[in-house]
Design a protein around this motif. Structure first.
Motif, PDB file in Angstrom:
ATOM      1  N   LEU F 133       0.780  -1.237  -0.034  1.00 33.67           N
ATOM      2  CA  LEU F 133      -0.009   0.024  -0.034  1.00 33.67           C
ATOM      3  C   LEU F 133       0.904   1.254   0.184  1.00 33.67           C
ATOM      4  O   LEU F 133       0.518   2.152  -0.598  1.00 33.67           O
ATOM      5  CB  LEU F 133      -1.116   0.186   1.197  1.00 33.67           C
ATOM      6  CG  LEU F 133      -2.229  -0.855   1.221  1.00 33.67           C
ATOM      7  CD1 LEU F 133      -2.781  -1.046   2.660  1.00 33.67           C
ATOM      8  CD2 LEU F 133      -3.127  -0.563   0.163  1.00 33.67           C
ATOM      9  N   SER F 134       2.139   1.122   0.770  1.00 40.21           N
ATOM     10  CA  SER F 134       2.973   2.317   0.866  1.00 40.21           C
ATOM     11  C   SER F 134       3.429   2.623  -0.574  1.00 40.21           C
ATOM     12  O   SER F 134       3.607   4.020  -0.702  1.00 40.21           O
ATOM     13  CB  SER F 134       4.018   1.992   1.747  1.00 40.21           C
ATOM     14  OG  SER F 134       5.248   3.046   1.453  1.00 40.21           O
ATOM     15  N   VAL F 135       3.693   1.641  -1.568  1.00 39.48           N
ATOM     16  CA  VAL F 135       4.124   1.861  -2.779  1.00 39.48           C
ATOM     17  C   VAL F 135       2.965   2.438  -3.553  1.00 39.48           C
ATOM     18  O   VAL F 135       3.617   3.422  -4.392  1.00 39.48           O
ATOM     19  CB  VAL F 135       4.549   0.486  -3.328  1.00 39.48           C
ATOM     20  CG1 VAL F 135       5.197   0.599  -4.984  1.00 39.48           C
ATOM     21  CG2 VAL F 135       5.887  -0.215  -2.587  1.00 39.48           C
ATOM     22  N   LEU F 136       1.944   2.170  -3.506  1.00 36.46           N
ATOM     23  CA  LEU F 136       0.730   2.767  -3.981  1.00 36.46           C
ATOM     24  C   LEU F 136       0.715   4.126  -3.843  1.00 36.46           C
ATOM     25  O   LEU F 136       0.628   5.035  -4.841  1.00 36.46           O
ATOM     26  CB  LEU F 136      -0.626   1.910  -3.948  1.00 36.46           C
ATOM     27  CG  LEU F 136      -0.812   0.398  -4.579  1.00 36.46           C
ATOM     28  CD1 LEU F 136      -2.062  -0.181  -4.365  1.00 36.46           C
ATOM     29  CD2 LEU F 136      -0.024   0.292  -5.841  1.00 36.46           C
ATOM     30  N   VAL F 173      -7.940  -3.546   3.316  1.00 39.58           N
ATOM     31  CA  VAL F 173      -7.097  -3.519   2.038  1.00 39.58           C
ATOM     32  C   VAL F 173      -7.886  -3.270   0.933  1.00 39.58           C
ATOM     33  O   VAL F 173      -7.524  -2.627  -0.053  1.00 39.58           O
ATOM     34  CB  VAL F 173      -6.330  -4.654   2.214  1.00 39.58           C
ATOM     35  CG1 VAL F 173      -5.238  -4.864   1.086  1.00 39.58           C
ATOM     36  CG2 VAL F 173      -5.361  -4.684   3.451  1.00 39.58           C
ATOM     37  N   ASP F 174      -8.833  -4.141   0.667  1.00 40.19           N
ATOM     38  CA  ASP F 174      -9.666  -3.884  -0.538  1.00 40.19           C
ATOM     39  C   ASP F 174     -10.238  -2.700  -0.733  1.00 40.19           C
ATOM     40  O   ASP F 174     -10.170  -2.002  -1.654  1.00 40.19           O
ATOM     41  CB  ASP F 174     -10.945  -5.184  -0.495  1.00 40.19           C
ATOM     42  CG  ASP F 174     -11.588  -5.135  -1.599  1.00 40.19           C
ATOM     43  OD1 ASP F 174     -11.119  -4.962  -2.741  1.00 40.19           O
ATOM     44  OD2 ASP F 174     -12.845  -5.531  -1.508  1.00 40.19           O
ATOM     45  N   LYS F 175     -10.717  -2.049   0.381  1.00 46.01           N
ATOM     46  CA  LYS F 175     -11.163  -0.883   0.287  1.00 46.01           C
ATOM     47  C   LYS F 175     -10.099   0.244  -0.028  1.00 46.01           C
ATOM     48  O   LYS F 175     -10.456   1.151  -0.981  1.00 46.01           O
ATOM     49  CB  LYS F 175     -12.119  -0.354   1.577  1.00 46.01           C
ATOM     50  CG  LYS F 175     -12.565   0.905   1.493  1.00 46.01           C
ATOM     51  CD  LYS F 175     -13.324   1.030   3.068  1.00 46.01           C
ATOM     52  CE  LYS F 175     -13.583   2.633   3.425  1.00 46.01           C
ATOM     53  NZ  LYS F 175     -12.864   3.008   4.123  1.00 46.01           N
ATOM     54  N   LEU F 176      -9.156   0.389   0.572  1.00 50.35           N
ATOM     55  CA  LEU F 176      -8.103   1.158   0.094  1.00 50.35           C
ATOM     56  C   LEU F 176      -7.382   1.130  -1.151  1.00 50.35           C
ATOM     57  O   LEU F 176      -7.455   2.122  -1.866  1.00 50.35           O
ATOM     58  CB  LEU F 176      -7.069   1.063   1.310  1.00 50.35           C
ATOM     59  CG  LEU F 176      -7.303   1.520   2.794  1.00 50.35           C
ATOM     60  CD1 LEU F 176      -6.008   0.797   3.650  1.00 50.35           C
ATOM     61  CD2 LEU F 176      -7.425   2.858   2.582  1.00 50.35           C
ATOM     62  N   VAL F 177      -7.172  -0.121  -1.639  1.00 51.90           N
ATOM     63  CA  VAL F 177      -6.756  -0.299  -3.025  1.00 51.90           C
ATOM     64  C   VAL F 177      -7.663   0.074  -3.961  1.00 51.90           C
ATOM     65  O   VAL F 177      -7.346   0.884  -5.164  1.00 51.90           O
ATOM     66  CB  VAL F 177      -6.518  -1.916  -3.283  1.00 51.90           C
ATOM     67  CG1 VAL F 177      -6.204  -2.221  -4.777  1.00 51.90           C
ATOM     68  CG2 VAL F 177      -5.459  -2.557  -2.501  1.00 51.90           C
TER      69      VAL F 177
END
Lengths: 186, 186, 186, 186, 186, 186
Positions: F133-136, F173-177
């Motif tokens: 997530l940090s990479v995104l 995680v799904d929501k954040l992506v």
């Protein structure tokens, strides 16, 4: 000489627009640009027949951010988190007094700084206009470097809002804001 | 506005002292410092009872390197490789004329630039002194960052040599050079 | 060793395209790329059955900008402000002579530099092509970093114009310019 | 996600020590180091048989400077120019509340931040020690890069003074400060 | 063109000596310097009457680190953590093959890379000497910028050790190492 | 303290996306962000009623890249050029052991590092999710700075692929992506 430090103090507004410290404008560069714009504005007003003391205007432009050599660039976004509105100005005046301690022309310079902040004279308002115009010019430069954060768009709008009274007062400012807006919106 | 570019033009003298481009002073920063020093010098001279036109002096400080927005900072070490000595000045005047084309107060600004280069008025000589003093201040800052190349020592000596006439003419310059020399030699 | 300095000399063309000094390509990086491209070009020509001295070509690529260790990168935009066209070349030759003073193979290297500038041999023209191709490749990289100043577009067009004779002379250069143009215009 | 901005906020203390923005530590790097040091300190205390909640300590280390994503790093030298001492803390709390608005665990995180600032628990005092130790480690790194400004020496002394209560309270902090002092003074 | 990336790949050895990424030499700059030194070394050997193929030597210098465009600069300090010594070389060869896929002169270039790594020819050993000499020159430059970490001293010693066989084989290398050592130790 | 070096180690993935070293995220900044995201993820899971040991999760986030202080950031693109897949992990474990030699809590920290790499516990998988997530988040920041290389698009896709198992496992995680994907694709 502590004022040399202004070459190392980044303008926090750009950092919050996602500009990296290695690319962020510093206070010395900004002050140079404000003084440069002030020179052109005063010459234009003189051509238009206005009476304006360019010495005072240019001097104000040079010194308007000197206090930041002691307190750095207080971010625009931090203002709303302060208890009272006078905190920033009081802090900067205190810092400037310390910086000028024992230097020639201290009182004259403090008076110029006060004149700038009071915005009562035509010269001081012109320097405020130059200050904001410089932000627009630099924003265009960051856009040309690729910066497209929404914070940059918001900053553009906020600065245009802050420029409104000077757009009304000075025809040349009105003209320049229109031109810059066309470039930024392209 | 092409003068904004001066924020991106490194002063080549520092590069040749082994300062990296990411750390090298740029022309906008330098011009700000020269204007700042000029403000203090004129105030000091006024306190001493001298007659000096600070408006012209500060304006000269702001614009003395504007031409570099078009031709960049021609290195000191390159001068000896030119056929004739007037090349640099001719090139800069031509560049400045192009930069000022259609701007308010063009002739006045070109006249100030010429006055600066002719070194005939007290104001122009004072700005030359401020220009060199700014180099000394910045050299001390690089020394404090650790730079210890022999080119830095040579630049220091060369600038002190260039300051000699102004040390003679202005007591305050003499005093400042002594102070800076003590710091640099520490 | 003064040639080490080329790692610190930014290519002024990029600064004028609004690339910051911290991101600007330097002369050492550029020379490496020109030599790299030259290696591929000579190999391609040899495959096509041409006779070409790759040693001379690659050596020219390595040394074609060495003089800039003494005089920095004279900007393209400054050329039109010079009185006579030979000024830049004379200055660089004088600087190169000083740099090579007492070094092994001085005369051979000066001869290679002259060959490069005379553009009379196939090898020298190939290195000129590589020099310009390297600018196109780097321009694409800046575009990929977000740079979209009109100066970058103008530089692209100017370099394509400068490449015209080499596009005619070398089929591989023609092919590469087409490919790069497609990427840049995307 | 506004906390990402902490990668772009330089620690002003270093700028005032004459470190350039391109080299200045940022708040994200600093917070990482404080958390790292905190991990070693808690492990050491646990080995010594102390009772310590490492989860709370490490979490405090991570979040202790989050507010700076909204208000940047308020300089140490600016504190004395404020009217009242609570201004900075009030501003940071207000900023942190805004940053955490609508995020999971908001109240828990605000409580940790308050615990850190109140310095009443062993965990919070340990993180303060880690905060200061991190400054000493980084100061040594700048010294190794060549920085030798008198501001760096003064900062070293000031931080050692601030560390005094933790040196008394924690044996391991005492040991580390002695070791770092030996390196810095070499 | 992936080789352009070498302008962005810092040499990890300097990072581990406490040089910041903004100041760290990159692979393109390094390769340029190795090629430059190789040109002087071959000219010197030719003057001494040795038979040496400068084309092959200079080409090897240009391409010896090309693989790093795909795998970056594997740190010296990481080697001891590898299970077997061939890992790095195998990885780089595989990367180079991919980079050269479909390019003119692929086999010739792979052969030059192998020749460089085998150190069996005089040319390849000369380029290894140039590679190490370039590190010494750059180390002196960092020292002149103020870097005084013990890692820099250790790197200097390690490189001198690696240079030992070439000091024995080539008189000119012996002479240069002595000169550089005098400067570094000053 | 060698872990301080992580402030100087650029994340090679960004360099290969055409981000300059002066702008590239470093390992310390990255680790701070992974720990920050981990704090929010654990708090969210706790709110959802999951049992999760946040101390272990946050500690893993802080230390997951410590080995890079000894071996730097091994590039993603280099993996396919290795003979066997265990090389990187073996090297990093060996480096981490050396770094932790004689430090308090060495075994506990090595165990956490192993737990992270084994991905068998919920905590370790959550930190992997935070890492990606940090990479995104950072990729979005580079996009906002103007970066538009095809390597950035490819990296985005690769990271989303790597996130797939965690998207399935953790609703948050799904929501954040989804949210980040909407921003990146805008």
């Amino acid at each position: 000489m502590k004022l040399n430090r202004l070459k190392l103090i980044p303008r926090t507004g750009w950092l919050f627009c996602n500009v990296s410290p290695a690319n962020a404008e510093d206070v010395a560069q900004h002050s140079f640009e404000v003084a440069t714009i002030t020179m052109f504005l005063t010459d234009e007003l003189i051509l238009e027949g206005k009476k304006i003391d360019s010495r005072r205007a240019i001097s104000m432009a040079i010194l308007h951010d000197w206090a930041e050599a002691e307190v750095a660039d207080f971010p625009y976004t931090a203002l709303k988190h302060l208890k009272s509105s006078g905190v920033k100005q009081h802090m900067e005046r205190s810092a400037l007094e310390e910086l000028l301690h024992g230097m020639p022309g201290k009182e004259k310079k403090l008076a110029l700084w006060k004149e700038y902040n009071d915005k009562k004279t035509c010269e001081s308002r012109l320097v405020h206009a130059a200050d904001y115009l410089s932000v627009l010019v630099q924003a265009i430069k960051y856009r040309e470097q690729g910066v497209c954060s929404k914070e940059l768009d918001e900053l553009w709008k906020a600065v245009k809002r802050d420029l409104a009274p000077y757009v009304k007062e000075f025809k040349i400012v009105d003209k320049l804001v229109r031109e810059l807006n066309t470039i930024f919106s392209a």
